[in-house]
Design a protein around this motif. Sequence first.
Motif, mmCIF file in Angstrom:
data_model
loop_
_atom_site.group_PDB
_atom_site.id
_atom_site.type_symbol
_atom_site.label_atom_id
_atom_site.label_comp_id
_atom_site.label_asym_id
_atom_site.label_seq_id
_atom_site.Cartn_x
_atom_site.Cartn_y
_atom_site.Cartn_z
ATOM 1 N N SER A 121 -11.952 4.273 -10.981
ATOM 2 C CA SER A 121 -10.516 4.322 -10.712
ATOM 3 C C SER A 121 -10.195 4.030 -9.252
ATOM 4 O O SER A 121 -9.212 3.344 -8.946
ATOM 5 C CB SER A 121 -9.954 5.699 -11.101
ATOM 6 O OG SER A 121 -10.553 6.723 -10.337
ATOM 7 N N ASP A 122 -11.015 4.552 -8.344
ATOM 8 C CA ASP A 122 -10.708 4.364 -6.925
ATOM 9 C C ASP A 122 -10.922 2.916 -6.489
ATOM 10 O O ASP A 122 -10.136 2.371 -5.701
ATOM 11 C CB ASP A 122 -11.554 5.313 -6.072
ATOM 12 C CG ASP A 122 -11.198 6.774 -6.318
ATOM 13 O OD1 ASP A 122 -10.100 7.037 -6.862
ATOM 14 O OD2 ASP A 122 -12.023 7.659 -5.985
ATOM 15 N N ARG A 145 -1.555 6.727 -6.628
ATOM 16 C CA ARG A 145 -2.079 7.695 -7.592
ATOM 17 C C ARG A 145 -1.033 8.782 -7.783
ATOM 18 O O ARG A 145 -0.661 9.474 -6.836
ATOM 19 C CB ARG A 145 -3.378 8.322 -7.094
ATOM 20 C CG ARG A 145 -4.016 9.261 -8.119
ATOM 21 C CD ARG A 145 -5.051 10.181 -7.481
ATOM 22 N NE ARG A 145 -6.119 9.443 -6.844
ATOM 23 C CZ ARG A 145 -7.067 10.015 -6.109
ATOM 24 N NH1 ARG A 145 -7.060 11.328 -5.903
ATOM 25 N NH2 ARG A 145 -8.021 9.288 -5.557
ATOM 26 N N VAL A 202 -7.404 5.892 -15.626
ATOM 27 C CA VAL A 202 -8.790 5.452 -15.467
ATOM 28 C C VAL A 202 -9.628 6.640 -15.016
ATOM 29 O O VAL A 202 -9.205 7.405 -14.136
ATOM 30 C CB VAL A 202 -8.910 4.310 -14.429
ATOM 31 C CG1 VAL A 202 -10.341 3.798 -14.361
ATOM 32 C CG2 VAL A 202 -7.957 3.160 -14.766
ATOM 33 N N GLN A 203 -10.806 6.778 -15.587
ATOM 34 C CA GLN A 203 -11.722 7.835 -15.154
ATOM 35 C C GLN A 203 -12.258 7.529 -13.758
ATOM 36 O O GLN A 203 -12.534 6.373 -13.423
ATOM 37 C CB GLN A 203 -12.893 7.961 -16.113
ATOM 38 C CG GLN A 203 -12.627 8.805 -17.341
ATOM 39 C CD GLN A 203 -13.900 9.030 -18.132
ATOM 40 O OE1 GLN A 203 -14.596 8.093 -18.468
ATOM 41 N NE2 GLN A 203 -14.199 10.278 -18.420
ATOM 42 N N LYS A 204 -12.439 8.569 -12.964
ATOM 43 C CA LYS A 204 -12.968 8.388 -11.611
ATOM 44 C C LYS A 204 -14.351 7.754 -11.646
ATOM 45 O O LYS A 204 -14.635 6.816 -10.906
ATOM 46 C CB LYS A 204 -13.018 9.732 -10.876
ATOM 47 C CG LYS A 204 -13.446 9.626 -9.417
ATOM 48 C CD LYS A 204 -13.413 10.983 -8.745
ATOM 49 C CE LYS A 204 -13.697 10.839 -7.244
ATOM 50 N NZ LYS A 204 -15.024 10.260 -6.970
ATOM 51 N N SER A 225 -3.945 13.408 -11.008
ATOM 52 C CA SER A 225 -5.396 13.496 -11.051
ATOM 53 C C SER A 225 -5.755 14.764 -11.813
ATOM 54 O O SER A 225 -5.361 15.864 -11.421
ATOM 55 C CB SER A 225 -5.968 13.546 -9.624
ATOM 56 O OG SER A 225 -7.371 13.632 -9.651
ATOM 57 N N HIS A 268 -8.045 0.948 -7.795
ATOM 58 C CA HIS A 268 -6.880 1.199 -6.939
ATOM 59 C C HIS A 268 -6.928 0.279 -5.716
ATOM 60 O O HIS A 268 -5.933 -0.378 -5.378
ATOM 61 C CB HIS A 268 -6.896 2.673 -6.524
ATOM 62 C CG HIS A 268 -5.674 3.131 -5.796
ATOM 63 N ND1 HIS A 268 -5.321 4.458 -5.714
ATOM 64 C CD2 HIS A 268 -4.730 2.460 -5.087
ATOM 65 C CE1 HIS A 268 -4.213 4.574 -5.016
ATOM 66 N NE2 HIS A 268 -3.843 3.378 -4.601
ATOM 67 N N TYR A 308 -9.757 12.161 -14.319
ATOM 68 C CA TYR A 308 -8.950 10.984 -14.613
ATOM 69 C C TYR A 308 -7.906 10.797 -13.517
ATOM 70 O O TYR A 308 -7.387 11.771 -12.969
ATOM 71 C CB TYR A 308 -8.232 11.114 -15.957
ATOM 72 C CG TYR A 308 -9.134 10.997 -17.155
ATOM 73 C CD1 TYR A 308 -9.361 9.764 -17.764
ATOM 74 C CD2 TYR A 308 -9.763 12.114 -17.680
ATOM 75 C CE1 TYR A 308 -10.188 9.650 -18.873
ATOM 76 C CE2 TYR A 308 -10.600 12.013 -18.792
ATOM 77 C CZ TYR A 308 -10.802 10.777 -19.374
ATOM 78 O OH TYR A 308 -11.634 10.674 -20.468
ATOM 79 N N ARG A 309 -7.604 9.552 -13.237
ATOM 80 C CA ARG A 309 -6.549 9.199 -12.289
ATOM 81 C C ARG A 309 -5.465 8.425 -13.039
ATOM 82 O O ARG A 309 -5.775 7.534 -13.844
ATOM 83 C CB ARG A 309 -7.079 8.304 -11.179
ATOM 84 C CG ARG A 309 -8.341 8.847 -10.474
ATOM 85 C CD ARG A 309 -7.999 9.986 -9.549
ATOM 86 N NE ARG A 309 -9.069 10.269 -8.639
ATOM 87 C CZ ARG A 309 -9.836 11.354 -8.675
ATOM 88 N NH1 ARG A 309 -9.645 12.261 -9.622
ATOM 89 N NH2 ARG A 309 -10.780 11.558 -7.783
#
Length: 221
Positions: A167-168, A183, A161-163, A186, A171, A190-191
């Motif tokens: 993505s965070d 994670r 997933v793109q930040k 990185s 998460h 992207y993560r």
Amino acid sequence: MGEHYFAERPETASRRGTVDLVLPDLHLRLATDRGMFSPDRIDPGTRILLETVPPPPPDGDLLDLGCGYGPIALTMATRAPRARVYGVDVNIRALELGQVNAQAAGLDNVRFIRPGEIDPDVRFAALWSNPPIRIGKAALHDLLTTWLDRLSPGATAHLVVQKHLGSDSLHRWLDQHDWPTERIASRSAYRVLAVTARPPRDPAGPDDGGLPGRPHREETP
């Protein structure tokens, strides 16, 4: 938003092309077409996932969720030739090309099918996905809940997933809903998230309203 996220039969006029998927352990030339995800190149997130994810289990049932024309599913099938790989998508055009690409690569251990065509009793030893983030948070959460709850005990899903696309926050949502998440890579914003199957629920636990696979809690990241 591209119609490939929802359309079973894209209205975009067909225009076939090819892309090359080159990884340290494989080289596949893949047929692509308009009306599907990333037809002009291997998406950077997909490439990062395939370059960083651990090897798949050598056998069992493996899932590529949102498979498109098949780069992730075909990589899983190449790396785990004794496994049964399912590429799942709503886009019929993409599924047809995924099967064409499997045949061209000589891979007979992968099927490209719509979600409802998988036996509901199948449980997955691994799930890899570049998930359709742009369908919206609620739809994405429903999608992930449905398929993560079909992981075998102890199995792991890997998502890229793109930040800047959340993505965070994803998460955090996964952790909050009892899918332990780490994670593992990185790169280039992207993560890559490793998501472990959540433990079986206690039958005497909180009422979930009779909706299988729905999380008990409704926190929004």
